[in-house]
Design a protein around this motif. Structure first.
Motif, PDB file in Angstrom:
ATOM      1  N   VAL A  68       0.822  -1.211   0.000  1.00 51.27           N
ATOM      2  CA  VAL A  68       0.000   0.000   0.000  1.00 51.27           C
ATOM      3  C   VAL A  68       0.860   1.266   0.000  1.00 51.27           C
ATOM      4  CG1 VAL A  68      -1.698   1.308   1.348  1.00 51.27           C
ATOM      5  CG2 VAL A  68      -1.932  -1.177   1.108  1.00 51.27           C
ATOM      6  N   GLU A  69       1.941   1.263   0.778  1.00 50.83           N
ATOM      7  CA  GLU A  69       2.712   2.476   0.988  1.00 50.83           C
ATOM      8  C   GLU A  69       3.802   2.714  -0.049  1.00 50.83           C
ATOM      9  OE1 GLU A  69       2.048   4.743   3.164  1.00 50.83           O
ATOM     10  OE2 GLU A  69       0.425   3.615   4.141  1.00 50.83           O
ATOM     11  N   ILE A  70       4.168   1.720  -0.829  1.00 48.69           N
ATOM     12  CA  ILE A  70       5.272   1.881  -1.764  1.00 48.69           C
ATOM     13  C   ILE A  70       4.872   2.832  -2.894  1.00 48.69           C
ATOM     14  CG2 ILE A  70       4.639  -0.086  -3.222  1.00 48.69           C
ATOM     15  CD1 ILE A  70       7.625  -0.658  -3.508  1.00 48.69           C
ATOM     16  N   SER A  71       5.815   3.662  -3.277  1.00 49.69           N
ATOM     17  CA  SER A  71       5.597   4.607  -4.383  1.00 49.69           C
ATOM     18  C   SER A  71       6.430   4.162  -5.576  1.00 49.69           C
ATOM     19  CB  SER A  71       5.981   6.026  -3.970  1.00 49.69           C
ATOM     20  OG  SER A  71       7.334   6.078  -3.567  1.00 49.69           O
ATOM     21  N   ILE A  72       5.778   3.914  -6.684  1.00 52.77           N
ATOM     22  CA  ILE A  72       6.426   3.384  -7.880  1.00 52.77           C
ATOM     23  C   ILE A  72       6.354   4.441  -8.983  1.00 52.77           C
ATOM     24  CG2 ILE A  72       6.418   1.536  -9.599  1.00 52.77           C
ATOM     25  CD1 ILE A  72       5.066  -0.236  -7.540  1.00 52.77           C
ATOM     26  N   THR A  73       7.482   4.731  -9.577  1.00 53.04           N
ATOM     27  CA  THR A  73       7.550   5.709 -10.670  1.00 53.04           C
ATOM     28  C   THR A  73       7.368   4.999 -12.008  1.00 53.04           C
ATOM     29  OG1 THR A  73       9.961   5.481 -10.823  1.00 53.04           O
ATOM     30  CG2 THR A  73       9.088   7.152  -9.312  1.00 53.04           C
ATOM     31  N   ASN A  74       7.200   5.797 -13.042  1.00 50.44           N
ATOM     32  CA  ASN A  74       6.999   5.231 -14.376  1.00 50.44           C
ATOM     33  C   ASN A  74       8.286   4.683 -14.995  1.00 50.44           C
ATOM     34  OD1 ASN A  74       4.261   5.937 -14.318  1.00 50.44           O
ATOM     35  ND2 ASN A  74       4.701   8.014 -15.069  1.00 50.44           N
ATOM     36  N   ASP A  75       9.437   5.035 -14.401  1.00 49.40           N
ATOM     37  CA  ASP A  75      10.709   4.579 -14.962  1.00 49.40           C
ATOM     38  C   ASP A  75      11.077   3.160 -14.533  1.00 49.40           C
ATOM     39  OD1 ASP A  75      10.920   7.067 -16.114  1.00 49.40           O
ATOM     40  OD2 ASP A  75      12.058   7.912 -14.418  1.00 49.40           O
ATOM     41  N   CYS A  85      13.717  -3.127  -2.607  1.00 54.48           N
ATOM     42  CA  CYS A  85      14.939  -2.318  -2.751  1.00 54.48           C
ATOM     43  C   CYS A  85      15.215  -1.994  -4.211  1.00 54.48           C
ATOM     44  CB  CYS A  85      16.125  -3.050  -2.133  1.00 54.48           C
ATOM     45  SG  CYS A  85      16.074  -3.169  -0.332  1.00 54.48           S
ATOM     46  N   TRP A  86      15.009  -2.953  -5.089  1.00 48.83           N
ATOM     47  CA  TRP A  86      15.206  -2.684  -6.518  1.00 48.83           C
ATOM     48  C   TRP A  86      14.180  -1.682  -7.037  1.00 48.83           C
ATOM     49  CZ3 TRP A  86      18.807  -3.871 -10.135  1.00 48.83           C
ATOM     50  CH2 TRP A  86      19.820  -4.774  -9.748  1.00 48.83           C
ATOM     51  N   LEU A  87      12.938  -1.788  -6.595  1.00 43.29           N
ATOM     52  CA  LEU A  87      11.921  -0.846  -7.039  1.00 43.29           C
ATOM     53  C   LEU A  87      12.225   0.585  -6.590  1.00 43.29           C
ATOM     54  CD1 LEU A  87       8.612  -2.847  -6.415  1.00 43.29           C
ATOM     55  CD2 LEU A  87       9.601  -2.245  -8.630  1.00 43.29           C
ATOM     56  N   GLN A  88      12.769   0.724  -5.382  1.00 45.80           N
ATOM     57  CA  GLN A  88      13.025   2.050  -4.843  1.00 45.80           C
ATOM     58  C   GLN A  88      14.311   2.677  -5.388  1.00 45.80           C
ATOM     59  OE1 GLN A  88      11.057   3.922  -2.783  1.00 45.80           O
ATOM     60  NE2 GLN A  88       9.499   2.343  -2.992  1.00 45.80           N
ATOM     61  N   PHE A  89      15.324   1.863  -5.632  1.00 45.89           N
ATOM     62  CA  PHE A  89      16.650   2.399  -5.932  1.00 45.89           C
ATOM     63  C   PHE A  89      17.098   2.220  -7.371  1.00 45.89           C
ATOM     64  CE2 PHE A  89      17.258   1.053  -1.325  1.00 45.89           C
ATOM     65  CZ  PHE A  89      16.867   2.295  -0.851  1.00 45.89           C
ATOM     66  N   VAL A  90      16.369   1.447  -8.182  1.00 49.16           N
ATOM     67  CA  VAL A  90      16.866   1.168  -9.524  1.00 49.16           C
ATOM     68  C   VAL A  90      16.894   2.419 -10.392  1.00 49.16           C
ATOM     69  CG1 VAL A  90      14.600   0.557 -10.477  1.00 49.16           C
ATOM     70  CG2 VAL A  90      16.681  -0.442 -11.457  1.00 49.16           C
ATOM     71  N   THR A  91      15.965   3.341 -10.178  1.00 47.25           N
ATOM     72  CA  THR A  91      15.951   4.578 -10.975  1.00 47.25           C
ATOM     73  C   THR A  91      16.828   5.671 -10.371  1.00 47.25           C
ATOM     74  OG1 THR A  91      13.963   5.319  -9.788  1.00 47.25           O
ATOM     75  CG2 THR A  91      13.644   4.099 -11.834  1.00 47.25           C
ATOM     76  N   ILE A  92      17.251   5.508  -9.126  1.00 44.92           N
ATOM     77  CA  ILE A  92      18.074   6.523  -8.459  1.00 44.92           C
ATOM     78  C   ILE A  92      19.540   6.127  -8.473  1.00 44.92           C
ATOM     79  CG2 ILE A  92      18.443   7.775  -6.297  1.00 44.92           C
ATOM     80  CD1 ILE A  92      15.502   7.253  -5.615  1.00 44.92           C
ATOM     81  N   ASN A  93      19.819   4.971  -7.916  1.00 49.64           N
ATOM     82  CA  ASN A  93      21.193   4.477  -7.850  1.00 49.64           C
ATOM     83  C   ASN A  93      21.144   2.952  -7.921  1.00 49.64           C
ATOM     84  OD1 ASN A  93      23.872   3.952  -7.451  1.00 49.64           O
ATOM     85  ND2 ASN A  93      24.069   5.168  -5.581  1.00 49.64           N
ATOM     86  N   LYS A  94      21.606   2.426  -9.041  1.00 50.22           N
ATOM     87  CA  LYS A  94      21.525   0.979  -9.250  1.00 50.22           C
ATOM     88  C   LYS A  94      22.415   0.207  -8.295  1.00 50.22           C
ATOM     89  CE  LYS A  94      21.014  -2.045 -13.234  1.00 50.22           C
ATOM     90  NZ  LYS A  94      21.191  -2.160 -14.694  1.00 50.22           N
ATOM     91  N   TYR A  95      23.516   0.827  -7.858  1.00 53.28           N
ATOM     92  CA  TYR A  95      24.445   0.139  -6.956  1.00 53.28           C
ATOM     93  C   TYR A  95      23.838  -0.095  -5.572  1.00 53.28           C
ATOM     94  CZ  TYR A  95      27.915   1.103 -10.545  1.00 53.28           C
ATOM     95  OH  TYR A  95      28.608   1.141 -11.732  1.00 53.28           O
ATOM     96  N   ALA A  96      22.916   0.760  -5.169  1.00 53.38           N
ATOM     97  CA  ALA A  96      22.240   0.549  -3.886  1.00 53.38           C
ATOM     98  C   ALA A  96      21.377  -0.712  -3.928  1.00 53.38           C
ATOM     99  CB  ALA A  96      21.390   1.766  -3.542  1.00 53.38           C
ATOM    100  N   ALA A  97      20.692  -0.922  -5.057  1.00 52.44           N
ATOM    101  CA  ALA A  97      19.896  -2.142  -5.213  1.00 52.44           C
ATOM    102  C   ALA A  97      20.781  -3.381  -5.259  1.00 52.44           C
ATOM    103  CB  ALA A  97      19.047  -2.045  -6.482  1.00 52.44           C
ATOM    104  N   ILE A  98      21.920  -3.274  -5.921  1.00 49.03           N
ATOM    105  CA  ILE A  98      22.858  -4.393  -5.992  1.00 49.03           C
ATOM    106  C   ILE A  98      23.404  -4.708  -4.593  1.00 49.03           C
ATOM    107  CG2 ILE A  98      25.056  -5.182  -6.934  1.00 49.03           C
ATOM    108  CD1 ILE A  98      24.446  -3.536  -9.435  1.00 49.03           C
ATOM    109  N   ALA A  99      23.684  -3.647  -3.816  1.00 49.68           N
ATOM    110  CA  ALA A  99      24.204  -3.853  -2.462  1.00 49.68           C
ATOM    111  C   ALA A  99      23.187  -4.575  -1.582  1.00 49.68           C
ATOM    112  CB  ALA A  99      24.579  -2.508  -1.841  1.00 49.68           C
ATOM    113  N   SER A 100      21.924  -4.222  -1.717  1.00 46.32           N
ATOM    114  CA  SER A 100      20.900  -4.911  -0.930  1.00 46.32           C
ATOM    115  C   SER A 100      20.793  -6.380  -1.325  1.00 46.32           C
ATOM    116  CB  SER A 100      19.555  -4.223  -1.119  1.00 46.32           C
ATOM    117  OG  SER A 100      19.115  -4.328  -2.469  1.00 46.32           O
ATOM    118  N   THR A 101      20.944  -6.663  -2.603  1.00 48.49           N
ATOM    119  CA  THR A 101      20.913  -8.059  -3.052  1.00 48.49           C
ATOM    120  C   THR A 101      22.108  -8.834  -2.515  1.00 48.49           C
ATOM    121  OG1 THR A 101      19.817  -7.308  -5.086  1.00 48.49           O
ATOM    122  CG2 THR A 101      20.725  -9.550  -5.072  1.00 48.49           C
ATOM    123  N   ILE A 102      23.273  -8.206  -2.499  1.00 49.43           N
ATOM    124  CA  ILE A 102      24.478  -8.864  -1.983  1.00 49.43           C
ATOM    125  C   ILE A 102      24.337  -9.175  -0.488  1.00 49.43           C
ATOM    126  CG2 ILE A 102      26.947  -8.521  -1.551  1.00 49.43           C
ATOM    127  CD1 ILE A 102      27.077  -6.920  -4.127  1.00 49.43           C
TER     128      ILE A 102
END
Length: 228
Positions: free
Chosen positions: A61-68, A149-166
């Motif tokens: 409910v609370e997640i905000s998803i952009t068009n990118d 994490c990928w939904l939130q950070f993939v359009t801002i900083n891809k390395y942050a999403a990769i770090a969360s996966t690691i």
């Protein structure tokens, strides 16, 4: 010889009675242990499922998803969230349906009341709820964290999403290794316990057989046959 025969028969009867009572006591104690274990599993499953499914619904409910955001991430998020909530709600439903009947029996101060509990007939559903809540549900929850994490950070900083996966990947591996090790040790413990119980039953059977043979040898009919 009649005195010896009477003493042998009395001793055999006493030991048989003691063995029977101890066997019944062990069976009842084992049934109560299974009841308390089933109750603990259902309580843990209900609490875990309610907590994790609530977190998943809040995230949905609370997640905000952009068009990118790529379409494949949206599909993964929707599938993972649906599976996560469905699995935990199924475990919660099983726990909610079975737990009151077990609680009603466990609060009765009667040794034989354990026979009225449905925990043995519903053991498959109890194990299913336990596996869904603490096994599959936690794996889906870890996957849900990674996808968010990928939904939130993939359009801002891809390395942050990769770090969360690691970070999540080793935790998932440790969880799987611990689950495999835990169930392996648990099965080994149950096998050793069952083997000891079988040895005790075999020893009791041998003692009863020896007493029966001794009774036959000391009986008056055996002595009369030998005299003839």
């Amino acid at each position: 010889m009649p005195g010896l025969s009477d003493n042998s028969y009395g001793e055999w009867l006493f030991r048989s009675f003691v063995s029977q009572m101890s066997s019944q006591h062990s069976t009842t104690a084992l049934s109560w242990r299974k009841l308390y274990l089933s109750r603990a599993k259902l309580k843990a499953s209900s609490r875990t499922s309610a907590l994790l499914s609530g977190f998943a619904m809040v995230a949905l409910v609370e997640i905000s998803i952009t068009n990118d955001v790529p379409d494949y991430l949206l599909i993964l998020f929707s599938v993972c969230t649906t599976l996560l909530v469905s699995v935990h709600l199924l475990a919660l439903m099983i726990s909610t349906c079975i737990l009151p009947h077990i609680e009603a029996v466990s609060n009765v101060h009667n040794v034989n009341a354990v026979k009225e509990s449905p925990h043995e007939k519903m053991q498959v559903f109890i194990q299913l709820a336990w596996a869904f809540s603490t096994g599959l549900g936690i794996i889906l929850f870890l996957a849900e964290i990674t996808i968010i994490c990928w939904l939130q950070f993939v359009t801002i900083n891809k390395y942050a999403a990769i770090a969360s996966t690691i970070i999540v990947a080793p935790v998932l591996v440790i969880f799987l290794v611990f689950a495999a090790f835990f169930y392996r040790r648990l099965i080994s413990h149950k096998y050793e316990r069952s083997y000891r119980d079988l040895e005790d039953l075999q020893q009791i059977a041998e003692e009863l057989q020896n007493h029966s043979q001794l009774q036959n040898l000391n009986s008056p009919h055996a002595g009369s046959i030998q005299n003839v």
